[in-house]
Design an enzyme around this catalytic site. Structure first.
Site, PDB file in Angstrom:
ATOM      1  N   HIS A  24       0.765  -1.258   0.008  1.00  9.54           N
ATOM      2  CA  HIS A  24       0.060   0.104   0.261  1.00  9.54           C
ATOM      3  C   HIS A  24       0.854   1.149  -0.039  1.00  9.54           C
ATOM      4  CE1 HIS A  24      -4.136   0.713  -0.087  1.00  9.54           C
ATOM      5  NE2 HIS A  24      -4.551   1.213   1.149  1.00  9.54           N
ATOM      6  N   ASN A  73      -6.723   6.444   3.844  1.00  5.00           N
ATOM      7  CA  ASN A  73      -7.938   6.991   3.676  1.00  5.00           C
ATOM      8  C   ASN A  73      -8.505   8.471   3.807  1.00  5.00           C
ATOM      9  OD1 ASN A  73      -8.177   4.345   3.287  1.00  5.00           O
ATOM     10  ND2 ASN A  73      -9.652   3.832   4.568  1.00  5.00           N
ATOM     11  N   ASP A  98      -0.789   2.527  -5.352  1.00  8.22           N
ATOM     12  CA  ASP A  98      -0.763   1.192  -5.431  1.00  8.22           C
ATOM     13  C   ASP A  98      -1.867   0.906  -6.247  1.00  8.22           C
ATOM     14  OD1 ASP A  98      -2.084   1.879  -3.169  1.00  8.22           O
ATOM     15  OD2 ASP A  98      -2.409  -0.127  -3.085  1.00  8.22           O
ATOM     16  N   ASN A 119      -9.335   4.127  -1.788  1.00  6.29           N
ATOM     17  CA  ASN A 119      -9.848   4.932  -0.840  1.00  6.29           C
ATOM     18  C   ASN A 119      -9.039   6.387  -0.869  1.00  6.29           C
ATOM     19  OD1 ASN A 119     -12.372   3.678  -0.024  1.00  6.29           O
ATOM     20  ND2 ASN A 119     -10.855   2.227   1.360  1.00  6.29           N
TER      21      ASN A 119
END
Length: 197
Positions: A24, A73, A98, A119
Site C-alpha cells: 500500500h 483513507n 498502488d 480510498n
C-alpha cells in the site's frame, strides 16, 4: 492538463515505520526514489505532510514531492492543503499509488476519471472537488487464493517481488518526470507496455 513548470507529486501510503514496506505504500517508495534524484530531504509541512522540493534537471520542471502524514483513507486534506499553499491547480497534481487491478511490475498512467475503489484517491477527489489530476498507478497485482485484499495491501512485498521492486520504483519515478516534462501522452507511449502478442 495545464502547461506548467511546477508539479505537486503526492505519494500515497500510511505513516509510520510499521507500514513503510507495505504494498500500500509503494507510492511513497516512488517518492523516496524521486527525492534521491533531487537531492532533496523531506521536511515537515504545515499541511500535515512531509515535503521535498527541487528540479530533476537544471531548468526542468520544479517538483514538490509530498507524503501525507495522514492514513491513506484521509489523504485528501493534505492534498487540498498543499494545492492551496502552493497556489496550484488540480491539473498540476500527480498522485502515485498502488493498484490491485494491475499486475505487479506494471505501470498505468491516466488523467482524470473516478477512484476505482481506491480510498486514497476517493478522498483526494472529494477534497479537491475534482478528479482532474494525473495518476501513476503502480501495479501490485491481486492477492493469491482467497486472501483478503485489505490484508494483502498491508503486507510487505514478497522476496521475489523485492528483487524487481527497485526497477519498478525507478520506472514509476521516470514516469512522473516524463509527465511533467513532456506530457501524459508521451509518458503513456513510453511506459505502457504493448499487450502480449
Amino acid at each position: 492538463m495545464a502547461a506548467t513548470d511546477t508539479w505537486l507529486v503526492i505519494g500515497l501510503g500510511n505513516p509510520g515505520p510499521e507500514y513503510a514496506g507495505n504494498r500500500h505504500n509503494v507510492g511513497q517508495m516512488v517518492l523516496d526514489d524521486l527525492a534521491g534524484r533531487l537531492s532533496a530531504p523531506f521536511r515537515s509541512h504545515k499541511a500535515n505532510a512531509r515535503v521535498a522540493e527541487g528540479r530533476s534537471t537544471p531548468g526542468g520542471p520544479r517538483f514538490i514531492l509530498a507524503k501525507p502524514n495522514s492514513f491513506m483513507n484521509n489523504s485528501g486534506g493534505p492534498a487540498a492543503g498543499l494545492l492551496s499553499y502552493y497556489s496550484l491547480e488540480p491539473s498540476q497534481l500527480i498522485v502515485v499509488h498502488d493498484e490491485l487491478d494491475i499486475p505487479f511490475d506494471t505501470l498505468r498512467l491516466k488523467f482524470g476519471g473516478g477512484h476505482g475503489g481506491h480510498n486514497g484517491i476517493r478522498d483526494i477527489i472529494a477534497a479537491a472537488g475534482t478528479g482532474d489530476f494525473a495518476r501513476v498507478r503502480v501495479g501490485i497485482g491481486r492477492p493469491p487464493g482467497r486472501q483478503n485484499a485489505a490484508d494483502f495491501v498491508l503486507r510487505d512485498f514478497s522476496s521475489t517481488e523485492r528483487q524487481n521492486l527497485p526497477i519498478l520504483l525507478a520506472d514509476a519515478a521516470d514516469a512522473v518526470v516524463k509527465i511533467a516534462a513532456d506530457g501524459l501522452t508521451a509518458a503513456q507511449q513510453q511506459f505502457h507496455a504493448p499487450p502480449p502478442a
